[in-house]
Each structure stands twice: as structure tokens, then as C-alpha cells.
Design a protein around this motif. Structure first.
Motif, PDB file in Angstrom:
ATOM      1  N   TRP A 158       0.824  -1.206   0.000  1.00 32.31           N
ATOM      2  CA  TRP A 158       0.000   0.000   0.000  1.00 32.31           C
ATOM      3  C   TRP A 158       0.860   1.259   0.000  1.00 32.31           C
ATOM      4  N   THR A 168     -13.286  -1.357  -6.999  1.00 34.47           N
ATOM      5  CA  THR A 168     -12.794  -2.524  -6.291  1.00 34.47           C
ATOM      6  C   THR A 168     -12.425  -2.122  -4.869  1.00 34.47           C
ATOM      7  N   GLN A 169     -12.056  -3.081  -4.056  1.00 33.23           N
ATOM      8  CA  GLN A 169     -11.631  -2.743  -2.703  1.00 33.23           C
ATOM      9  C   GLN A 169     -10.413  -1.827  -2.747  1.00 33.23           C
ATOM     10  N   ALA A 170      -9.477  -2.097  -3.648  1.00 31.02           N
ATOM     11  CA  ALA A 170      -8.305  -1.233  -3.790  1.00 31.02           C
ATOM     12  C   ALA A 170      -8.720   0.165  -4.239  1.00 31.02           C
ATOM     13  N   ARG A 216     -11.581   1.676  -3.698  1.00 34.05           N
ATOM     14  CA  ARG A 216     -12.209   2.402  -2.584  1.00 34.05           C
ATOM     15  C   ARG A 216     -11.164   2.940  -1.620  1.00 34.05           C
ATOM     16  N   GLN A 217     -10.092   2.188  -1.401  1.00 36.54           N
ATOM     17  CA  GLN A 217      -9.066   2.636  -0.464  1.00 36.54           C
ATOM     18  C   GLN A 217      -8.183   3.737  -1.054  1.00 36.54           C
TER      19      GLN A 217
END
Length: 310
Positions: free
Chosen positions: A5, A74-76, A78-79
């Protein structure tokens, strides 16, 4: 935060050098649809798809998943979306700061105005600001000098025109003052009052009927200083808060009043009002702001721009 990340955030900052890609990401996330996002960005859908592809390949992580009727983060995605939005905001702030260094200012200027626009050269002033700082918008509020000064002090106005005595000793304790011009107030009287007014000093004039103004008016403050200095009390028979109304009452034979020298001269020629020849009241016009606001872009632009007019 994991190494992976951290890598993604670093890459986002790198891609911020070309904010077009991040703007495409944010717009698609907001719309959830490539067609609508492309319309908002004023580009074609294939061009937008290419920008998204370039960003995802550079990050090596999928940001969206395709649905039958749109796109979903995707989850990525959103982050990473909040970081992308912060980068775009920081980029905008960076460009704004750079523009200020070049002399261009954006944002909003809240300006307090008084008396009439012609005396302030308001149109010329705003035109200069608009030409020098196309990204600067204006919000104007009109009122009496004292009321506008209070709003500047409270922070509800950025700058304001103000009237006072030459040197502005009464204002400099609270404000930064940009002096613009000095002039004088004349005493004007009804057309038939020549014998009572011409050649007379303040003691004689104070006994005659006068038009008063509210405490927020510069007329009130200036006459108050005269009363204190001369040891007189003005015989106020009417209260008015607009200069045109004051001159109307003078023309109608009601009472004396103060009037700016240019207005007094015009009224004498046009309507025959009498202008006292033995007294006057020196005054000045300035632009004021709070001392702690001098470095604010819109305030600095206003103080600089007004010098191009006066």
C-alpha cells in the motif's frame, strides 16, 4: 500500512504530476459510468478508457470492476480514492499558490462600499481587478462607513472603503489603511439662507437648524469632532441616513448639512444652495483591511489594484 500500500500511495503521488489520470479515476468513481464521466470531462469515452487503463497499468492494481450497467470500485479503488481526491485538491492549491507568486489571484473578495460608486471609482477598480486576476470573483455590500468597518473587523468583509479624517488616526489602531484621496466637506444651506451662512463661523452656524446622521455615518463623527473642538452643540432637527435625502432637505429649506465638496459645488450650480465660505471639514477616503489579512491573496490584490485607480 503494508509495503504494497505504501508503494501504491507513492505511485499515486507520481501520477499526480499528470493529474488528468487521477481526475479520470475520481470522475468515474463519482459517476459509476464511463459515458457520464466522459461527458463531464468533455472527452470521448475511448479517450477516458485509455486514461483509466494507463493509470491501472502504472499502479498494477485494478481500480474498477465492470458491471452490466456501469463501473464499481474494487476494494483497492475504494481505499485509494480518498488519496486521489486529496492529491487533486493539493494540486489545485499548489497551482493557486503559484498563480499568486506570478501576481494572479483566485478566490472571492468580499468588498464593503460606501457613498456613491462614482466617488469611489468603483467600476474602474473592479475592472482593474478583473483584468489582473481573472479567477477572482467579487461580492459587494453597501452601507455606512462605520458599519463597513465593523464588518471588516469581524471578518465578514475582506476589505472596505472608509471615510475619516486625513491620516486616519481613528482607524489605524484597528486596521491597515490604504489612503486614496483627501477632500473636504462643505456646509450647505437652503438657497434663501445666504445672509445667515456666508461669512459665519461654527458658533453661528451651530445655532441654525441642522440635519443629523446616525453614529455610523462619517458626517456624525466629523461634526462630533467639530463640536468638541469648538465647544458648540449643533441644533439637529432631522435625522437622515442618505446623502441624496440630505441634499433634498437642504434644497427644500429645512436645515443645513455637510456635503462632499464636489456635491456641494454641483448643488450650488444646479439648485442654488448656499455653500458656507468660512468653514469646511477636511476628510479622506481609504481602503481598510485587518492587519492580519495583509498576506491573503484577495486582500493583497485589492490593496494593489486600488493603487492603479487612484
Amino acid at each position: 500500512m503494508s509495503y504494497a500500500w505504501c508503494r501504491y500511495f507513492v505511485l499515486l503521488w507520481i501520477f499526480a504530476m499528470d493529474p488528468v489520470l487521477l481526475r479520470a479515476f475520481v470522475m468515474i468513481a463519482q459517476e459509476g459510468n464511463l459515458t457520464r464521466a466522459a461527458e463531464r470531462l468533455c472527452i470521448t469515452q475511448p479517450a477516458l478508457s485509455l486514461q483509466l487503463k494507463k493509470l491501472q497499468e502504472g499502479l498494477d492494481v485494478p481500480l474498477f470492476e465492470r458491471l452490466p450497467r456501469g463501473m464499481r470500485l474494487t476494494q483497492a479503488g475504494r481505499q485509494l480514492l480518498p488519496a486521489a481526491e486529496r492529491i487533486l485538491q493539493a494540486t489545485a492549491e499548489f497551482r493557486s499558490a503559484a498563480a499568486r507568486l506570478k501576481g494572479c489571484v483566485s478566490g472571492s473578495l468580499r468588498l464593503g462600499t460606501i457613498v456613491d460608486p462614482e466617488f469611489l471609482r468603483l467600476g474602474q477598480f473592479l475592472r482593474v481587478l478583473a483584468e489582473r486576476h481573472p479567477g477572482l470573483s467579487f461580492s459587494l455590500r453597501h452601507g455606512m462607513s462605520g458599519a463597513m468597518a465593523r464588518e471588516v473587523e469581524a471578518g465578514t468583509l475582506d476589505v472596505a472603503f472608509a471615510l475619516g479624517t486625513p491620516g486616519f488616526a481613528e482607524l489605524r489602531e484597528r486596521f491597515h489603511v490604504q489612503p486614496l484621496t483627501e477632500f473636504s466637506y462643505k456646509v450647505v444651506a437652503p438657497p434663501a439662507w445666504g445672509q445667515q451662512v456666508l461669512g459665519q463661523g461654527w458658533r453661528e452656524l451651530a445655532r441654525l437648524p441642522w440635519i443629523g446622521t446616525p453614529p455610523e455615518s462619517v458626517h456624525h463623527r466629523l461634526l462630533g469632532r467639530v463640536a468638541q473642538r469648538e465647544g458648540v452643540r449643533f441644533n439637529v432637527v432631522a435625522q437622515v441616513d442618505l446623502e441624496p435625502s440630505m441634499l433634498d432637505l437642504v434644497r427644500s429649506g429645512i436645515a443645513l448639512s455637510l456635503a462632499r465638496d464636489s456635491l456641494a459645488l454641483h448643488a450650488a450650480h444646479a439648485y442654488g444652495v448656499v455653500v458656507a465660505d468660512a468653514v469646511d471639514v477636511p476628510a479622506a477616503l481609504g481602503l481598510i483591511c485587518r492587519p492580519d489579512r495583509l498576506q491573503d491573496g484577495p486582500v493583497a490584490a485589492a490593496l494593489e489594484g486600488v493603487n492603479g485607480v487612484w
